[in-house]
Design a protein around this motif. Structure first.
Motif, PDB file in Angstrom:
ATOM      1  N   LEU A 270       0.736  -1.224  -0.074  1.00  0.00           N
ATOM      2  CA  LEU A 270       0.132   0.000  -0.007  1.00  0.00           C
ATOM      3  C   LEU A 270       0.878   1.383  -0.022  1.00  0.00           C
ATOM      4  O   LEU A 270       0.307   2.304  -0.802  1.00  0.00           O
ATOM      5  N   VAL A 271       1.985   1.143   0.667  1.00  0.00           N
ATOM      6  CA  VAL A 271       2.978   2.356   0.910  1.00  0.00           C
ATOM      7  C   VAL A 271       3.535   2.600  -0.464  1.00  0.00           C
ATOM      8  O   VAL A 271       3.608   3.799  -0.939  1.00  0.00           O
ATOM      9  N   LEU A 272       3.929   1.637  -1.150  1.00  0.00           N
ATOM     10  CA  LEU A 272       4.647   1.559  -2.434  1.00  0.00           C
ATOM     11  C   LEU A 272       3.355   2.325  -3.595  1.00  0.00           C
ATOM     12  O   LEU A 272       3.912   3.044  -4.546  1.00  0.00           O
ATOM     13  N   GLY A 273       2.341   1.850  -3.366  1.00  0.00           N
ATOM     14  CA  GLY A 273       1.302   2.041  -4.342  1.00  0.00           C
ATOM     15  C   GLY A 273       1.061   3.430  -4.245  1.00  0.00           C
ATOM     16  O   GLY A 273       0.703   4.415  -5.253  1.00  0.00           O
ATOM     17  N   ALA A 274       1.077   4.097  -2.919  1.00  0.00           N
ATOM     18  CA  ALA A 274       0.636   5.291  -2.940  1.00  0.00           C
ATOM     19  C   ALA A 274       1.663   6.250  -3.353  1.00  0.00           C
ATOM     20  O   ALA A 274       1.488   7.445  -3.797  1.00  0.00           O
ATOM     21  N   ARG A 275       3.089   5.824  -2.978  1.00  0.00           N
ATOM     22  CA  ARG A 275       4.202   6.745  -3.635  1.00  0.00           C
ATOM     23  C   ARG A 275       4.476   6.571  -4.863  1.00  0.00           C
ATOM     24  O   ARG A 275       4.592   7.821  -5.650  1.00  0.00           O
ATOM     25  N   LEU A 276       4.141   5.439  -5.590  1.00  0.00           N
ATOM     26  CA  LEU A 276       4.290   5.470  -7.265  1.00  0.00           C
ATOM     27  C   LEU A 276       2.898   6.431  -7.837  1.00  0.00           C
ATOM     28  O   LEU A 276       3.204   6.790  -8.875  1.00  0.00           O
ATOM     29  N   SER A 277       2.004   6.653  -6.951  1.00  0.00           N
ATOM     30  CA  SER A 277       0.838   7.505  -7.531  1.00  0.00           C
ATOM     31  C   SER A 277       1.190   8.960  -7.769  1.00  0.00           C
ATOM     32  O   SER A 277       0.524   9.522  -8.631  1.00  0.00           O
ATOM     33  N   GLY A 278       2.037   9.243  -7.053  1.00  0.00           N
ATOM     34  CA  GLY A 278       2.603  10.542  -7.141  1.00  0.00           C
ATOM     35  C   GLY A 278       1.508  11.540  -6.496  1.00  0.00           C
ATOM     36  O   GLY A 278       1.587  12.793  -6.367  1.00  0.00           O
ATOM     37  N   SER A 279       0.722  10.941  -5.646  1.00  0.00           N
ATOM     38  CA  SER A 279      -0.405  11.806  -4.769  1.00  0.00           C
ATOM     39  C   SER A 279       0.337  12.144  -3.451  1.00  0.00           C
ATOM     40  O   SER A 279       1.305  11.939  -3.212  1.00  0.00           O
ATOM     41  N   THR A 280      -0.104  13.379  -2.818  1.00  0.00           N
ATOM     42  CA  THR A 280       0.073  13.757  -1.775  1.00  0.00           C
ATOM     43  C   THR A 280      -0.186  12.787  -0.550  1.00  0.00           C
ATOM     44  O   THR A 280      -1.479  12.178  -0.581  1.00  0.00           O
ATOM     45  N   ILE A 281       0.749  12.217   0.377  1.00  0.00           N
ATOM     46  CA  ILE A 281       0.155  11.191   1.225  1.00  0.00           C
ATOM     47  C   ILE A 281       0.358  11.913   2.714  1.00  0.00           C
ATOM     48  O   ILE A 281       1.399  12.857   3.093  1.00  0.00           O
ATOM     49  N   ARG A 282      -0.612  11.760   3.437  1.00  0.00           N
ATOM     50  CA  ARG A 282      -0.679  12.003   4.909  1.00  0.00           C
ATOM     51  C   ARG A 282      -0.966  10.931   5.750  1.00  0.00           C
ATOM     52  O   ARG A 282      -1.921  10.090   5.356  1.00  0.00           O
ATOM     53  N   VAL A 283      -0.357  10.700   6.869  1.00  0.00           N
ATOM     54  CA  VAL A 283      -0.447   9.331   7.551  1.00  0.00           C
ATOM     55  C   VAL A 283      -1.175   9.721   8.905  1.00  0.00           C
ATOM     56  O   VAL A 283      -0.949  10.743   9.596  1.00  0.00           O
ATOM     57  N   PHE A 284      -2.239   8.798   9.344  1.00  0.00           N
ATOM     58  CA  PHE A 284      -2.821   9.037  10.450  1.00  0.00           C
ATOM     59  C   PHE A 284      -2.401   7.963  11.471  1.00  0.00           C
ATOM     60  O   PHE A 284      -2.176   6.802  11.082  1.00  0.00           O
ATOM     61  N   LYS A 285      -2.520   8.274  12.634  1.00  0.00           N
ATOM     62  CA  LYS A 285      -2.270   6.887  13.657  1.00  0.00           C
ATOM     63  C   LYS A 285      -2.938   5.856  13.649  1.00  0.00           C
ATOM     64  O   LYS A 285      -4.315   6.092  13.277  1.00  0.00           O
ATOM     65  N   HIS A 286      -2.393   4.952  14.017  1.00  0.00           N
ATOM     66  CA  HIS A 286      -3.091   3.515  13.643  1.00  0.00           C
ATOM     67  C   HIS A 286      -4.355   3.395  14.423  1.00  0.00           C
ATOM     68  O   HIS A 286      -4.646   3.499  15.629  1.00  0.00           O
ATOM     69  N   ASN A 287      -5.534   3.129  13.542  1.00  0.00           N
ATOM     70  CA  ASN A 287      -6.929   2.850  13.988  1.00  0.00           C
ATOM     71  C   ASN A 287      -7.339   4.024  14.873  1.00  0.00           C
ATOM     72  O   ASN A 287      -8.227   3.856  15.705  1.00  0.00           O
ATOM     73  N   ASN A 288      -6.737   5.337  14.798  1.00  0.00           N
ATOM     74  CA  ASN A 288      -7.100   6.295  15.445  1.00  0.00           C
ATOM     75  C   ASN A 288      -8.016   7.355  14.988  1.00  0.00           C
ATOM     76  O   ASN A 288      -7.633   7.993  13.938  1.00  0.00           O
ATOM     77  N   MET A 289      -9.413   7.314  15.268  1.00  0.00           N
ATOM     78  CA  MET A 289     -10.382   8.016  14.300  1.00  0.00           C
ATOM     79  C   MET A 289     -10.380   9.501  14.504  1.00  0.00           C
ATOM     80  O   MET A 289     -10.696  10.404  13.620  1.00  0.00           O
ATOM     81  N   GLN A 290      -9.749   9.957  15.717  1.00  0.00           N
ATOM     82  CA  GLN A 290      -9.722  11.234  15.966  1.00  0.00           C
ATOM     83  C   GLN A 290      -8.677  11.968  15.020  1.00  0.00           C
ATOM     84  O   GLN A 290      -8.738  12.828  14.317  1.00  0.00           O
ATOM     85  N   SER A 291      -7.454  11.150  14.781  1.00  0.00           N
ATOM     86  CA  SER A 291      -6.288  11.584  13.895  1.00  0.00           C
ATOM     87  C   SER A 291      -6.952  11.580  12.354  1.00  0.00           C
ATOM     88  O   SER A 291      -6.674  12.352  11.747  1.00  0.00           O
ATOM     89  N   LEU A 292      -7.615  10.583  12.133  1.00  0.00           N
ATOM     90  CA  LEU A 292      -8.248  10.465  10.641  1.00  0.00           C
ATOM     91  C   LEU A 292      -8.825  11.698  10.511  1.00  0.00           C
ATOM     92  O   LEU A 292      -8.970  12.234   9.474  1.00  0.00           O
TER      93      LEU A 292
END
Length: 564
Positions: A270-292
């Motif tokens: 998933l990480v590789l696919g996101a990087r290859l897409s050229g999209s902006t990537i932002r990461v949220f804390k694991h399973n943390n809905m407040q962060s998302l």
């Protein structure tokens, strides 16, 4: 207690006042990972606090997850262990530099010393000095079907794990606690094996072309129609490799001007696919809905960097079961946020499809949700189905688009016919379309084995991570010296396990990862548990500081939990 914390308690979150040394949230309480109110006498000490606001009204069943915090003394000793290994590593590098110790590492030739280096000595420091000490725990050759039991080729190393030699002996009947054989379809006898043999005789093994050229067989189309029906979606598409299903399809779905919100523990594909897409990537804390939710709000309010134009597309990327943590995605809350902020949802069910839900249809089935609420449903056939490859399911427009734009569809060779037949046969067994109850029996057996194995480990005093219904069971080892020792001692007792350490996990959270299977009998699990207990006593792995076992749910028996 503040008003907000009181409301959270009413919504189903169980909170308690912190004990000495426990990390508290802002209101002085530590929250348990449970969406139903627990008795006040029970207290789960030293739990990791994720500061997540749960909405229990979205859940139809108890959602229990455990992530006990690393004991302080163990954390200190773990850091000290890595520090000592690092010091000795630098000493050994010094000896290698002066040819006092033989160096097995790939190096530049003397004639190339003025070239840009191909091998970075410092970057390989961890591999040279730490990984090599315990390398014998990985890549063990298997010479049988990797089912509930397996045979291993015995090997020895005479140069401290740099090279291995086969002795010619075979270690027989090793109980396999490491393979993703959740439903026990990794077998060379039975209905699936017979059907795969017939497919091989009819179609051969290889196709020799991509789907869009001469590699589109009728068995492929039959498989895709069956997968769509199994998932409850309009259409589906299959691929010959699970990793490429993610890495090659995400770039076809998003691009420049799009935003991907990714869980911090998402798989490398998933990480590789996101990087290859050229999209902006932002990461949220694991399973943390407040962060998302915070990232979603910021994305909508601020838009793209510099221009502040609205994002062309916002894609939330999560997994069903996280294979290193054993946790299950909080899918009802993710879907609620996705609908509220008009985002798209990409769900990777590599480990959850077949392993969760009353019908084995993954995390969507587990929570009783509508498959139409998930925009892109991805999964693999490598685990519960005992085959290979992956799939993507969703609306017909989505699948038609991917057939024209996906690199995996256009350039990859078609799936091998016997593999496709294995998927069809095993899926029909799970769905009950074979005219037997074998599929339902395996689903029930997996659930019972998971509950039994997790409960026994917890009663023994081990710290285990993840959701109570997850067949992936991480058991914490922590210290670097115990990673290799645990794997070797378990193999001496004829138990095959997977041990994991840094950088695959945080540096102080090394672990052993067990994968429970429906093919495991109660006797096999008891044998494995006995061995784990013996090795745990030998290596002093029983770190848990729980004051008492997890409480019974009272209003719901264990049997009814399994049925639901």
């Amino acid at each position: 207690m503040t008003e907000s914390s009181a409301n959270k308690l009413l919504n189903g979150d169980a909170c308690h006042r912190t004990a000495n040394g426990s990390k508290a949230s802002k209101n002085g309480f530590v929250k348990n990972h449970c969406l139903f109110q627990q008795p006040h006498k029970y207290r789960r000490p030293r739990e990791k606090n994720q500061n997540v606001t749960h909405n229990s009204s979205l859940y139809k069943k108890p959602f229990l997850e455990s992530f006990e915090e690393t004991p302080l003394l163990v954390a200190v000793l773990t850091y000290m262990g890595y520090g000592i290994l690092t010091i000795f590593g630098y000493l050994r590098d010094f000896l290698r530099h002066w040819n006092i110790e033989k160096c097995h590492v790939a190096r530049e030739r003397e004639e190339q010393k003025d070239f840009v280096p191909l091998y970075q000595d410092f970057e390989n420091f961890y591999t040279r000095n730490l990984y090599m000490r315990i390398r014998d725990n990985w890549n063990r050759p298997i010479c049988s079907v990797p089912g509930a039991k397996m045979d291993l080729v015995e090997r020895v190393s005479r140069d401290y794990n740099w090279t291995f030699e086969h002795t010619g002996k075979v270690v027989k009947d090793v109980i396999n606690m490491g393979s993703y054989n959740y439903l026990g379809f990794a077998e060379n006898t039975g209905t699936c094996a017979d059907a795969a043999i017939e497919a091989t005789q009819a179609y051969g093994v290889g196709v020799g072309s991509s789907r869009c050229e001469m590699g589109n067989l009728d068995i492929h189309e039959e498989m895709e129609q069956l997968v769509a029906r199994f998932l409850g979606v309009e259409s589906s598409m299959t691929f010959g490799m699970g990793f490429a299903t993610n890495s090659m399809n995400i770039p076809a779905l998003t691009g420049k001007g799009c935003l991907i919100l990714s869980d911090e523990l998402n798989h490398a594909s998933l990480v590789l696919g996101a990087r290859l897409s050229g999209s902006t990537i932002r990461v949220f804390k694991h399973n943390n809905m407040q962060s998302l939710e915070k990232l979603l709000r910021d994305a909508i309010v601020h838009g793209q960097p510099r221009t502040h134009r609205p994002w062309k597309k916002i894609l939330i990327v999560v997994e069903g079961i996280y294979s290193m943590e054993g946790s299950i995605v909080r899918l009802p809350e993710v879907i609620a946020l996705k609908k509220r902020y008009k985002a798209y949802l990409y769900l990777d069910e590599a480990h959850s499809i077949g392993a969760l839900g009353p019908n084995g249809r993954g995390v969507v089935d587990y929570f009783g949700l509508d498959p139409k609420d998930v925009d892109i449903m991805m999964g693999t056939f490598t685990k519960s189905f005992g085959a290979a490859g992956g799939y993507i399911g969703g609306k017909k427009e989505l699948i038609d688009y991917l057939r024209r734009h996906s690199h995996s569809a256009l350039y990859a060779t078609s799936m091998s016919p016997p593999v496709a037949q294995q998927i069809i046969t095993s899926m029909k067994i799970i769905m009950g379309e074979d005219g037997t109850t074998l599929g339902a029996d395996r689903l029930r057996q997996l659930s019972e084995n998971t509950t039994y194995f997790r409960r026994k480990l917890r009663e023994m005093g081990f710290i285990i991570y993840g959701n109570d219904d997850s067949p992936v069971v991480p058991m914490m080892l922590y210290m670097p010296a115990k990673i290799g020792a645990f794997g070797r001692e378990m193999l001496k007792r004829n138990i095959g396990t997977v041990v994991v350490g840094f950088p695959a996990t945080p540096i102080i959270e090394s672990r052993a990862r067990f994968c429970v299977s429906a093919a495991h009998t109660r006797e096999m699990l008891d044998t494995a548990l006995e061995a784990i207990s013996d090795v745990g006593d030998l290596l002093q792995l029983k770190y848990s500081r729980r004051e008492q076992p997890l409480p019974s749910l009272g209003w719901m028996s264990e049997e009814s939990l399994l049925q639901n």
